[in-house]
Design a protein around this motif. Structure first.
Motif, PDB file in Angstrom:
ATOM      1  N   PRO A 146     -32.072 -15.449  -6.208  1.00  0.00           N
ATOM      2  CA  PRO A 146     -30.630 -15.604  -6.416  1.00  0.00           C
ATOM      3  C   PRO A 146     -30.214 -15.389  -7.861  1.00  0.00           C
ATOM      4  N   ASN A 171     -26.907 -16.393 -10.153  1.00  0.00           N
ATOM      5  CA  ASN A 171     -25.858 -17.400 -10.009  1.00  0.00           C
ATOM      6  C   ASN A 171     -24.702 -17.093 -10.936  1.00  0.00           C
ATOM      7  N   HIS A 189     -24.258 -18.250  -5.467  1.00  0.00           N
ATOM      8  CA  HIS A 189     -25.629 -17.733  -5.549  1.00  0.00           C
ATOM      9  C   HIS A 189     -25.647 -16.430  -4.768  1.00  0.00           C
TER      10      HIS A 189
HETATM   11  C1  LIG Z   1     -29.761 -20.056  -9.167  1.00  0.00           C
HETATM   12  O1  LIG Z   1     -29.578 -21.210  -8.382  1.00  0.00           O
HETATM   13  C2  LIG Z   1     -30.671 -21.501  -7.548  1.00  0.00           C
HETATM   14  C3  LIG Z   1     -30.276 -22.640  -6.616  1.00  0.00           C
HETATM   15  O2  LIG Z   1     -29.663 -23.680  -7.338  1.00  0.00           O
HETATM   16  C4  LIG Z   1     -31.861 -21.849  -8.434  1.00  0.00           C
HETATM   17  O3  LIG Z   1     -32.965 -22.154  -7.630  1.00  0.00           O
HETATM   18  C5  LIG Z   1     -32.179 -20.637  -9.301  1.00  0.00           C
HETATM   19  O4  LIG Z   1     -33.230 -20.935 -10.173  1.00  0.00           O
HETATM   20  C6  LIG Z   1     -30.957 -20.207 -10.099  1.00  0.00           C
HETATM   21  N1  LIG Z   1     -31.264 -18.928 -10.717  1.00  0.00           N
HETATM   22  C7  LIG Z   1     -31.073 -18.697 -12.003  1.00  0.00           C
HETATM   23  C8  LIG Z   1     -31.448 -17.340 -12.494  1.00  0.00           C
HETATM   24  O5  LIG Z   1     -30.621 -19.539 -12.750  1.00  0.00           O
END
Ligand SMILES: *[C@@H]1O[C@H](CO)[C@@H](O)[C@H](O)[C@H]1NC(C)=O
Ligand SMILES: *[C@@H]1O[C@H](CO)[C@@H](O)[C@H](O)[C@H]1NC(C)=O
Ligand SMILES: *[C@@H]1O[C@H](CO)[C@@H](O)[C@H](O)[C@H]1NC(C)=O
Ligand SMILES: *[C@@H]1O[C@H](CO)[C@@H](O)[C@H](O)[C@H]1NC(C)=O
Ligand SMILES: *[C@@H]1O[C@H](CO)[C@@H](O)[C@H](O)[C@H]1NC(C)=O
Length: 306
Positions: free
Chosen positions: A298, A300, A278
């Motif tokens: 974040p 990911n 992240h």
């Molecule tokens: C990335 O991971 C975080 C923590 O698991 C989550 O809250 C977030 O929605 C994710 N972001 C995307 C763009 O998928």
């Protein structure tokens, strides 16, 4: 049947009272539209006085129940349940006075914070009010520049909407080394309270987070991270920003931060295949003024298994 009965009650009341009434159609006497507001602090003692002059045969009622016979109603240690309309009636059952008791607190000094996400164009100030004064409260927001001895030129700190608890301070000389004073005054029926804050824009620079953060996996367990400066930052050419990049995986405490970078991309190597990272980026004025932005949301990325 019921309709007839309530219509009839309404007829009698209309005939009986000469004043204009609100549209309530309960069987209780409706509230006159001409009630006076009476404001008091919760916990205080309140005296509701019916009328000067005639004192015979007056009584105070609330919702039709008689509270006291006499011209004065004393309420002690008032609580919110006692809010509402109190009616004073004369000897013939004629309404003499209606008071709408409204309870709350005088405002306390607003808690104000100011920051400069668009240095040097403007400064934002926002505030909170605690405890909640309950009563309708409005704010007066002003600021002026403290330049030695002159009569200050007080300007409104602009709020997009009257009810906003946030205002914008604008000037062409925000580079100044002389502070501004910001005055946020809360006013309601029970009083007013002011907070005056000294603000030096350079010291409270705080950009918004960078945007368009992208992560791309490169061969050899590396990730390239790219971003753009916050769009609210007016001049990334003359007022450059520096950036920190944070990677975390698994538990949030397994995080590493790298930087600062003055560019808008970086490559992180030595990562683990198959692991999900992240990635967040924050921005800060390159000269080190003020604070870092909050971290961006974040992004990911899962590294492919090689
Ligand atoms: C990335 O991971 C975080 C923590 O698991 C989550 O809250 C977030 O929605 C994710 N972001 C995307 C763009 O998928
Ligand atoms: C007075 O009447 C109104 C409407 O019927 C009701 O909501 C309110 O609780 C009553 N207040 C008291 C103190 O009885
Ligand atoms: C006033 O009322 C509050 C709660 O309604 C109570 O806690 C407090 O002790 C009362 N104070 C006095 C002086 O009676
Ligand atoms: C702050 O603003 C209020 C409301 O305009 C004003 O009454 C008060 O005098 C101001 N305080 C100072 C220190 O200027
Ligand atoms: C940077 O400053 C120069 C000189 O003051 C000015 O001409 C230029 O427009 C500024 N750059 C931007 C992007 O505003």
């Amino acid at each position: 049947m019921f309709l007839q009965r309530s219509l009839c009650t309404f007829c009698v009341l209309t005939a009986f009272f000469s004043k204009a009434w609100s549209q309530e159609t309960s069987t209780e006497p409706p509230e006159p539209s001409s009630s006076q507001d009476l404001y008091a602090a919760i916990g205080s003692s309140v005296e509701l006085t019916c009328a000067d002059g005639a004192t015979e045969g007056l009584e105070w009622r609330r919702n039709g129940s008689v509270l006291v016979s006499g011209p004065v109603l004393h309420l002690h240690n008032t609580s919110l349940e006692e809010e509402g309309v109190y009616m004073c009636y004369g000897p013939k059952g004629d309404p003499v006075k209606a008071l709408h008791l409204k309870l709350g607190y005088a405002p306390s000094p607003p808690k104000v914070q100011c920051w400069a996400p668009s240095f040097p164009l403007n400064v934002l100030c926002s505030w909170t009010q605690s405890p909640d004064p309950i009563l309708p409260t409005h704010y007066i927001s002003t600021y002026w520049h403290v330049d030695g001895g002159q009569v200050p030129f007080v300007r409104p700190c602009q709020r997009p909407r009257e009810q906003d608890r946030r205002c914008v301070l604008e000037d062409d000389e925000l580079y100044t080394l002389v502070p501004y004073l910001v005055n946020i005054t809360a006013v309601n029926a029970l009083g007013s309270a002011t907070t005056t804050l000294s603000v030096l824009p350079e010291h409270i620079v705080k950009p918004d987070p960078p945007v368009n953060v992208k992560a791309t996996a490169l061969t050899g367990n590396k990730v390239q991270v790219q971003w753009s400066p916050p769009p609210t930052w007016p001049d990334p050419v003359n007022f450059t920003l520096k950036y920190n990049v944070r990677f975390h995986w698994g538990k949030a405490n397994l995080a590493s931060t790298m930087g600062p970078y003055e560019s808008d991309s970086m490559v992180w190597s030595g990562l683990m295949a198959g692991r999900t990272y992240h990635i967040r980026v924050s921005a800060m004025d390159a000269m080190g003024y003020g604070q870092s932005s909050e971290w961006s949301d974040p992004v990911n990325i899962t590294l492919p298994n090689s």
